[in-house]
Enzyme design. Structure first.
Site, mmCIF file in Angstrom:
data_model
loop_
_atom_site.group_PDB
_atom_site.id
_atom_site.type_symbol
_atom_site.label_atom_id
_atom_site.label_comp_id
_atom_site.label_asym_id
_atom_site.label_seq_id
_atom_site.Cartn_x
_atom_site.Cartn_y
_atom_site.Cartn_z
ATOM 1 N N LYS A 124 -5.434 4.311 0.058
ATOM 2 C CA LYS A 124 -6.724 4.754 0.064
ATOM 3 C C LYS A 124 -6.926 5.976 0.881
ATOM 4 C CE LYS A 124 -8.859 0.201 -0.176
ATOM 5 N NZ LYS A 124 -9.862 -0.825 0.617
ATOM 6 N N LYS A 211 -3.849 -3.555 -9.526
ATOM 7 C CA LYS A 211 -4.583 -4.934 -8.981
ATOM 8 C C LYS A 211 -6.163 -4.724 -9.470
ATOM 9 C CE LYS A 211 -6.195 -4.106 -4.435
ATOM 10 N NZ LYS A 211 -6.720 -4.740 -3.323
ATOM 11 N N LYS A 214 -12.235 -3.885 -5.975
ATOM 12 C CA LYS A 214 -13.740 -3.520 -6.031
ATOM 13 C C LYS A 214 -14.023 -2.178 -5.959
ATOM 14 C CE LYS A 214 -14.045 -6.432 -2.072
ATOM 15 N NZ LYS A 214 -14.522 -7.510 -1.421
#
Ligand code: TYM
Length: 350
Positions: A124, A211, A214
């Site tokens: 991220k 995966k 969200k």
């Protein structure tokens, strides 16, 4: 130095405050802990908390944060969390200041190098201007776990590296200061405890190589607990499969179909805890019409969502707020005891 021994082993987990909790969060973390409260209600202290401070390591709409936090408590309750069992503790992280204070102390015993190896940050954080909070959040997670002497921490596969980091920090500080923290069990023993051979990783429906997460913006590959059952049905019907043309559990060559088999097993487990992946995989083994198989999964997912959403609409808001207030009071006492022990060990208190 005496380690605080809670009277019963502690099982602890949390899901970041979010109005978009998905089935990966539900089946990876929430349901295992709730099932444990049902199967062995008196053997453990169960801490199911809301890591609200963890909820803005990446940018969010802050006007929604407070309600999202309460929404997590509603979801836990709709998932079956009993609010009147005194061994179950439901609390918000930011209501217990010891979490932030312990984080700072742990920070000073954590290496920059080991933090830089955290794959979640690498994934991220590499996307642009990451916050220091995103870099540091595994240490706050370690504080969440160590404050309460948790032995078992059910998490999805993506969080196991953070659990290992927690163990490393605890062992390092125990070596330096004596028996300061209860060290959570190694990840393998955690899985055995929850009756699995590995951490759960539900995959994205559109791209089953990654995966379900969200942070995915399109939302097409994700089943949210708040999805309208009809739109969830459509998402499953358009899930990516393969050209092999036979249903079987083969994660490497048929990741999409294998993911659907896992999802089907999980929604069935919600109703009957005894269902296994092996059983589901055997039941549909060799089926050659993917459309028919997908329809079965889509129907059952839609039914699961409908049932869940009915339970969610019926939760008792007042009972939740009362439970939060009483657990937060109790957990401040437990957390402050641990914090004080650590403050003494590092020389901040006499
Ligand atoms: P979070 O909020 O990202 O996710 C909550 C839980 O859901 C699991 N999960 C999945 N499991 C299976 N398949 C998926 N596709 C999937 N996606 C997410 C996560 O592994 C996690 O268990 N840092 C944590 C929250 C946290 C925490 C803690 C957890 C803060 N302090 C202390 C345990 C103990 C997080 O961001 O999870």
């Amino acid at each position: 130095m005496n380690t605080m021994k809670p009277s019963k082993p502690v099982i602890l987990t949390g899901v970041r405050a979010n109005n978009n909790i998905h089935i990966g969060n539900y089946f990876g973390a929430i349901l295992p802990i709730i099932n444990m409260t049902k199967r062995r209600p008196d053997e453990y202290d169960i801490n199911l908390f809301i890591p609200d401070l963890h909820s803005f390591t990446t940018p969010i709409d802050h006007s929604k944060l407070y309600d999202s936090t309460l929404n997590n408590a509603r979801v836990y309750t709709a998932a079956g969390l009993s609010l009147d069992n005194p061994s179950i503790h439901l609390y918000r992280q930011s209501y217990i200041p010891a979490h932030s204070e312990l984080t700072w102390i742990l920070d000073c015993f954590t290496g920059f190098g080991e933090m830089s190896r955290m794959t979640q940050f690498k994934d991220k954080g590499s996307k642009g201007d990451a916050s220091v909070g995103l870099f540091n959040y595994p240490v706050l997670m370690a504080a969440d776990i160590l404050l309460y002497g948790a032995t078992y921490v059910p998490v999805g596969d993506d969080q196991t590296q953070h659990l290992e980091l927690t163990r490393d920090i605890a062992e390092r500080m125990n070596r330096k200061f004596g028996d300061l923290f209860t060290v959570p069990k190694p990840v393998i023993q955690q899985h055995q405890f929850f009756g699995k051979d590995q951490g759960l990783r539900i995959k994205d429906l559109v791209n089953p190589a990654k995966k379900m997460s969200k942070s995915d913006e399109s939302g097409k590959g994700i089943i949210f607990l708040s999805d309208d059952p009809k739109s969830a049905h459509k998402k499953i019907m358009s899930a990516t499969t393969d050209s092999i043309g036979k249903v079987q559990y083969d994660k490497e060559n048929q990741p999409g179909i294998s993911n659907l088999l896992e999802i089907l097993t999980l929604v069935r487990q919600d109703a009957d805890g005894e269902v296994t992946l092996e059983k589901t995989a055997n039941e549909y083994f060799g089926m050659d019409r993917y459309g028919d198989f997908k329809r079965i999964v889509a129907d059952e997912v839609a039914e699961f969502l409908e049932n869940f959403q009915n339970r969610l609409a019926a939760v008792d808001e007042r009972a939740i707020e009362e439970k939060l207030a009483s657990s937060e009071k109790d957990m401040n006492v437990v957390a402050n005891e641990t914090l004080y022990r650590v403050q003494k060990a590092v020389g901040l208190r006499k």
